[in-house]
Design a protein around this motif. Structure first.
Motif, PDB file in Angstrom:
ATOM      1  N   VAL A 289       0.832  -1.202   0.000  1.00  0.00           N
ATOM      2  CA  VAL A 289       0.000   0.000   0.000  1.00  0.00           C
ATOM      3  C   VAL A 289       0.867   1.252   0.000  1.00  0.00           C
ATOM      4  O   VAL A 289       1.926   1.299   0.611  1.00  0.00           O
ATOM      5  CB  VAL A 289      -1.002   0.000   1.177  1.00  0.00           C
ATOM      6  N   THR A 290       0.395   2.254  -0.729  1.00  0.00           N
ATOM      7  CA  THR A 290       1.128   3.506  -0.904  1.00  0.00           C
ATOM      8  C   THR A 290       0.246   4.680  -0.493  1.00  0.00           C
ATOM      9  O   THR A 290      -0.911   4.499  -0.102  1.00  0.00           O
ATOM     10  CB  THR A 290       1.551   3.681  -2.371  1.00  0.00           C
ATOM     11  N   ARG A 291       0.766   5.881  -0.665  1.00  0.00           N
ATOM     12  CA  ARG A 291      -0.027   7.081  -0.355  1.00  0.00           C
ATOM     13  C   ARG A 291      -1.267   7.172  -1.233  1.00  0.00           C
ATOM     14  O   ARG A 291      -2.251   7.797  -0.856  1.00  0.00           O
ATOM     15  CB  ARG A 291       0.825   8.334  -0.497  1.00  0.00           C
TER      16      ARG A 291
ATOM     17  N   GLY B   1      -4.006  10.198   6.245  1.00  0.00           N
ATOM     18  CA  GLY B   1      -2.707   9.621   5.951  1.00  0.00           C
ATOM     19  C   GLY B   1      -2.601   8.129   6.214  1.00  0.00           C
ATOM     20  O   GLY B   1      -1.541   7.540   6.036  1.00  0.00           O
ATOM     21  N   MET B   2      -3.683   7.515   6.652  1.00  0.00           N
ATOM     22  CA  MET B   2      -3.695   6.070   6.894  1.00  0.00           C
ATOM     23  C   MET B   2      -4.383   5.381   5.706  1.00  0.00           C
ATOM     24  O   MET B   2      -5.112   6.022   4.949  1.00  0.00           O
ATOM     25  CB  MET B   2      -4.451   5.754   8.186  1.00  0.00           C
TER      26      MET B   2
ATOM     27  N   VAL C 236      -3.382   1.110   9.231  1.00  0.00           N
ATOM     28  CA  VAL C 236      -2.222   0.716   8.423  1.00  0.00           C
ATOM     29  C   VAL C 236      -1.645   1.962   7.760  1.00  0.00           C
ATOM     30  O   VAL C 236      -2.387   2.780   7.211  1.00  0.00           O
ATOM     31  CB  VAL C 236      -2.634  -0.317   7.347  1.00  0.00           C
ATOM     32  N   ARG C 237      -0.339   2.076   7.784  1.00  0.00           N
ATOM     33  CA  ARG C 237       0.352   3.214   7.175  1.00  0.00           C
ATOM     34  C   ARG C 237       0.831   2.861   5.769  1.00  0.00           C
ATOM     35  O   ARG C 237       1.119   1.707   5.471  1.00  0.00           O
ATOM     36  CB  ARG C 237       1.560   3.615   8.018  1.00  0.00           C
ATOM     37  N   PRO C 238       0.947   3.857   4.901  1.00  0.00           N
ATOM     38  CA  PRO C 238       1.532   3.615   3.586  1.00  0.00           C
ATOM     39  C   PRO C 238       2.920   2.980   3.724  1.00  0.00           C
ATOM     40  O   PRO C 238       3.652   3.276   4.669  1.00  0.00           O
ATOM     41  CB  PRO C 238       1.629   5.017   2.975  1.00  0.00           C
TER      42      PRO C 238
END
Length: 130
Positions: A22-24, A31-32, A72-74
């Motif tokens: 996963v990306t931005r 931002g998540m 979850v973060r990028p």
């Protein structure tokens, strides 16, 4: 579906594992990673497992319950693993877990319906919302 991937897949014993980095592009305004992205990966996983279990007959998701455990973060690689719990007539009941390196990020359960008509008989391309 173009933004859901690229989707990575691997066969593990009696099931598939689906993964995505996963990306931005997959993030929400905070931002998540967007919950819709996670639910889409979950749906892909449970649908494919049901499709395999029914001899690759066309299937549709009748119900998808998604339980988000942690954000979850990028940059994370999310893996989805699903298994058939039960088949009854035209219904397939599936459970799934999505995880990253640090642990489970979401769980889910789905009821998948096997379509008895062929894809051509469904007139998928003629539906106004498609």
């Amino acid at each position: 579906m173009g933004l859901v991937g690229p989707l990575w897949s691997r066969r593990e014993a009696d099931r598939y594992v689906f993964g995505v980095l996963v990306t931005r592009e997959h993030a929400n305004p905070a931002g998540m990673i967007h919950g819709g992205m996670i639910a889409s990966q979950l749906d892909q996983s449970v649908s494919t497992v049901a499709w395999e279990a029914t001899g690759r007959q066309p299937c549709v998701t009748g119900q998808l319950d998604t339980h988000f455990v942690v954000a979850v973060r990028p940059g994370a690689f999310i893996e989805a693993r699903s298994r058939v719990v039960r088949q009854a007539g035209s219904l397939v009941f599936v459970q799934a877990e999505l995880s990253v390196a640090s642990g489970i990020v979401a769980t889910g359960a789905a009821t998948i319906e096997v379509m008895r008509a062929s894809v051509n008989e469904l007139n998928v391309g003629n539906h106004p919302s498609v």
